[in-house]
Design an enzyme around this catalytic site. Sequence first.
Site, PDB file in Angstrom:
ATOM      1  N   HIS A 272       0.900  -1.138   0.109  1.00 30.33           N
ATOM      2  CA  HIS A 272       0.006   0.037  -0.009  1.00 30.33           C
ATOM      3  C   HIS A 272       0.998   1.260   0.026  1.00 30.33           C
ATOM      4  CE1 HIS A 272      -3.656   2.311   1.252  1.00 30.33           C
ATOM      5  NE2 HIS A 272      -2.707   3.102   1.722  1.00 30.33           N
ATOM      6  N   GLU A 273       1.768   1.215   0.772  1.00 29.38           N
ATOM      7  CA  GLU A 273       2.576   2.465   0.939  1.00 29.38           C
ATOM      8  C   GLU A 273       3.553   2.773  -0.326  1.00 29.38           C
ATOM      9  OE1 GLU A 273       1.731   4.487   3.167  1.00 29.38           O
ATOM     10  OE2 GLU A 273       0.481   3.368   4.383  1.00 29.38           O
ATOM     11  N   HIS A 276       1.733   4.438  -3.061  1.00 24.02           N
ATOM     12  CA  HIS A 276       2.003   5.927  -2.763  1.00 24.02           C
ATOM     13  C   HIS A 276       3.406   6.300  -3.065  1.00 24.02           C
ATOM     14  CE1 HIS A 276      -1.816   6.739  -0.545  1.00 24.02           C
ATOM     15  NE2 HIS A 276      -1.615   5.670   0.735  1.00 24.02           N
ATOM     16  N   GLU A 302      -4.939   7.355  -2.930  1.00 19.05           N
ATOM     17  CA  GLU A 302      -5.479   6.175  -2.271  1.00 19.05           C
ATOM     18  C   GLU A 302      -5.642   5.466  -3.677  1.00 19.05           C
ATOM     19  OE1 GLU A 302      -5.239   4.837   0.688  1.00 19.05           O
ATOM     20  OE2 GLU A 302      -4.124   6.341   1.344  1.00 19.05           O
TER      21      GLU A 302
END
Length: 505
Positions: A272-273, A276, A302
């Site tokens: 997830h990170e 980003h 997101e």
Amino acid sequence: MPASTCDLATTNNSLASLRSRLAEIHDLRRALAVLEWDMEVHMPPKGAEGRGRLIATLSTLRHRLATDPEYVRLVEALADDDSLAGDDALIVREAAYDLRRERKLPESFVREWSEATTAGFNVWREARARNDFAAFRPALERIVDLSRRAADHYGYDESPYDALLEGYERGTTVRALRAMFGPLARELRPILDGAVAAQASWDAAWTEGTWSVDAQRAVERRVLEAMGYEFEAGRVDVAPHPFCTMFALHDVRITTRYDESDVFSSLFSVMHEAGHALYDAGFDPAVDGTPLADAPSLGIHECNSRLWENVVGRSRAFAEWLLPALREAHGPRLARVSPDDLWRAANRVRPSLIRVEADEVTYNLHVAARFELECDLIEGRLAVRDLPEAWNAKYKSYLGIDVPSDADGVMQDVHWSSGLFGYFPTYTLGNIYAAQVYAAFLRDVPDWDDRVRRGDLRALLDWLRPRIHRVGRRMTSPEIVRAVTGSEPDRAHFVGYLRAKHGVA
Ligand code: ZN
């Protein structure tokens, strides 16, 4: 006939001055990011007070620079200059937008806000560890009060919460979000029930036991490299909650936290990170230091993180590639686990307490609950002292579960301690954008699943770079979604994606 040479020279000088002013403001923001990263990753507990002062001073200086009368005149003059075109015009448009918002906050308020939120974060960290909401309450009351004052400074038509939302998802409103969350929650209900019923017979016993942190790290490194995350331009550290931060185009860092009883928790956080981080590292270098090298909203940020974490990371094809990597790192305990077993365990749907560990379906119910609580707090219908009870009631009605402690209930997230009211809804918007963007990606890269099975994930990054990453703030989030997918943002893609994955008609 173009503008006269004299006018042109003036305009060019003004543009150069603007770029250099913007770069200074930008640099201060990134210096603040270093201080905040260090606070969460390395700072000893007793450093909190001094760090709060440092951050408040730097935030105040940044605000002063961003609202300085000479800078205001410069932006206003350029905003009236009809001869600007291309990126010059867009940089001025976005600088003027930021300036309008920045000028609404008095300098004394900026300092007070910074002090309250830095202190709030450190109080929250301690109070959560001791499961002591009463200790957190005064800090949170102060932050809610400041958030409502911020909304008054910014101004709004219908709801003070709209003024806060603008800082995360430009252009959206409570009214628009209510019209989205209400129907979405109703559409998710049968998917949740259907998935839970279908999964009753699944055997996930293999996921129990202890998973070595070193082995988890080894798997994550392979996954990050396959995604295109560059360790020469970033690093992974441990922090109380996972986040991504950017100090420069070639220094974008992420954090995670390890749970030895859960083989997936850190892995999916890291994906997830890194989603980003790949976005941030992909901003257009030609406009670095200007507002164009930034995301137009957190929803679109997101969209990137959820594409990698959920749409890719929790796909059947990814499980096929991941399983040998897991076996290599964790050893023979995985010998009898099949790709199907792995995929099922990574997609288990069940109402749970903790948002960051929630599945793709119930995650949005966690968000809907927070959105309603935030509206109630900011619109003045709910007092902080009644928040734990209101939280527990929402969890009962949305997820059907009892909350055993405030640490795992109302205090589980970092956001409110840092004053991030209005942030949560962007998570669900990101899910909605991600499903729609992914459908468009598959039209262009129809053999994607075959590539994923081979561990060749590069096509997604290469596809996102020109269409979303390089665009930055040249377009708004809805404009990007329209340009990339050919249609308006629509939750139907996300709902259809979940129905297909969980076999619910
Ligand atoms: Zn995120």
